[in-house]
Design an enzyme around this catalytic site. Structure first.
Site, PDB file in Angstrom:
ATOM      1  CB  THR A 271      -0.924  -0.012   1.235  1.00  0.00           C
ATOM      2  OG1 THR A 271      -1.833  -1.102   1.095  1.00  0.00           O
ATOM      3  CG2 THR A 271      -1.718   1.267   1.391  1.00  0.00           C
TER       4      THR A 271
ATOM      5  CB  SER B 116       2.582  -7.981   1.257  1.00  0.00           C
ATOM      6  OG  SER B 116       1.622  -7.838   2.284  1.00  0.00           O
TER       7      SER B 116
ATOM      8  CB  THR C  51       0.271  -3.582   6.408  1.00  0.00           C
ATOM      9  OG1 THR C  51      -0.970  -3.777   5.718  1.00  0.00           O
ATOM     10  CG2 THR C  51       0.684  -2.136   6.352  1.00  0.00           C
ATOM     11  CG  ASP C  52      -2.662  -7.261   4.069  1.00  0.00           C
ATOM     12  OD1 ASP C  52      -2.899  -6.517   5.048  1.00  0.00           O
ATOM     13  OD2 ASP C  52      -3.375  -7.286   3.053  1.00  0.00           O
TER      14      ASP C  52
END
Ligand code: SIN
Length: 339
Positions: free
Chosen positions: A17, A67, A100-101
């Site tokens: 992101t 990710s 972030t995931d």
């Protein structure tokens, strides 16, 4: 006379992101991740020059993905590039931009596989954003400035994640929120440091790489075409052994152990996302016992957000040494690679 090197900070970009873009500046969720290249991303961060403070910023695009789609091939490539740059005398530290995931998984993977002597000397700093670069109020630029501040801090070392002004150790960090900018937590362990106006305030020691890692050498890891298959099964009210049995089916049909059943290797390890202290429904437990008898390694973790699975004489399965299920899976894959 000693040779004088111009110091470098290396930024390795993987997407996420932080490099994402939406059609409207007011849209913080309807965006596509991994749209901006690393140069464009760095050029868009106001005030980065001051943080870099005369050092050279080296930028490299290692991947360009959301990710959630992280792959072993990208991990292999990333580990090789990080290790290469850490080995250069003029490199102060590495920053990795990431979604972030699965950030916590990549952070733990690097912590587990990078040579301990490299990690003892320099920091590897993952950073990310919850809002796309196109947002009217993006969080990526501040996170990047903070990450570079950590990467250039004297004495900083180990694999860490820098998000929302907090520095988390790779072993502890976990994404705990779907939307808030401060989306990560280190649970019981607490953060390593805070970044305040470009200054790093340390509140506990920098994380050490595991000294006992008899890990697969990175070069060998990079050549592996298949990683040992390790799956995660969750325990919940009304759980059964059906999923475990389905995973065991190829082994059972062949009547062979996990090792012998190659070259179409079925599951080699199972991590249980257990309830409470790694507890497992009795029907699933029976299936896991069968899995273990067929040569599949079983590790108990917990779906609880904090705390760790404590060793219990009542369970015949190993526990995850405090690792979350996704990190326990990585540890188990690496363990099985050595076998
Ligand atoms: C991703 O993980 O690549 C997308 C989500 C995010 O970065 O927040």
């Amino acid at each position: 006379m000693a040779e004088i090197f111009a110091q470098k900070v290396v930024v390795l970009a993987t997407g996420g992101t932080i490099a994402g873009s939406a059609a409207s500046a007011s849209d913080n969720i309807g965006y596509s991740a991994a749209q901006m290249g690393v140069r464009q991303l760095l050029d868009s961060v106001p005030g980065l020059d001051q943080v870099v403070a005369g050092r050279t910023l080296v930028a490299e695009q290692v991947a360009q993905i959301d990710s959630k789609d992280m792959s072993f091939a990208i991990w292999q490539q990333l580990a090789l590039r990080v290790s290469h740059h850490l080995g250069q005398a003029d490199v102060t530290g590495i920053v990795i931009t990431h979604g972030t995931d699965t950030l916590e998984e990549t952070a733990y993977f690097l912590h587990a596989v990078l040579p301990a002597q490299q990690l003892a000397a320099k920091p590897v700093v993952l950073t990310c954003a919850m809002r796309p670069a196109s947002s009217a109020a993006p969080d990526g630029p501040q996170n990047l400035r903070d990450a570079v501040a950590v990467a250039t801090t004297a004495g900083a070392c180990g694999v860490v994640a820098v998000v929302a002004g907090k520095v988390h150790a790779a072993v502890d960090v976990q994404k705990v929120d779907t939307y808030r900018l401060d989306a990560f937590s280190s649970g019981d362990a607490g953060v390593v440091a805070y970044v305040e106006e470009g200054i790093v305030r340390l509140v506990r020691n920098w994380p050490l790489a595991p000294v006992d890692k008899a890990h697969v050498a990175i070069e060998k890891l990079a050549q592996l075409s298949h990683w040992p298959r390790v799956e995660i099964v969750m325990n919940y009210a009304g759980a059964s052994g059906a999923l475990v049995e389905a995973l065991l089916a190829p082994l059972a049909v062949a009547g062979l152990s996990g090792e012998q059943a190659r070259p179409a290797p079925p599951v080699r390890g199972l991590v249980v996302d257990g309830t409470g202290n790694g507890t497992i429904h009795q029907d699933m437990e029976a299936a896991l016992r069968r899995a273990q008898a067929l040569g599949v390694k079983v590790v108990r973790s917990t779906r609880c957000a904090t705390g760790r699975v404590l060793a219990s004489e009542r369970s015949e399965f190993a526990h995850s040494n405090g690792l979350s299920p996704v990190k326990a899976r990585i540890a188990l894959m690496l363990e099985l690679m050595q076998a």
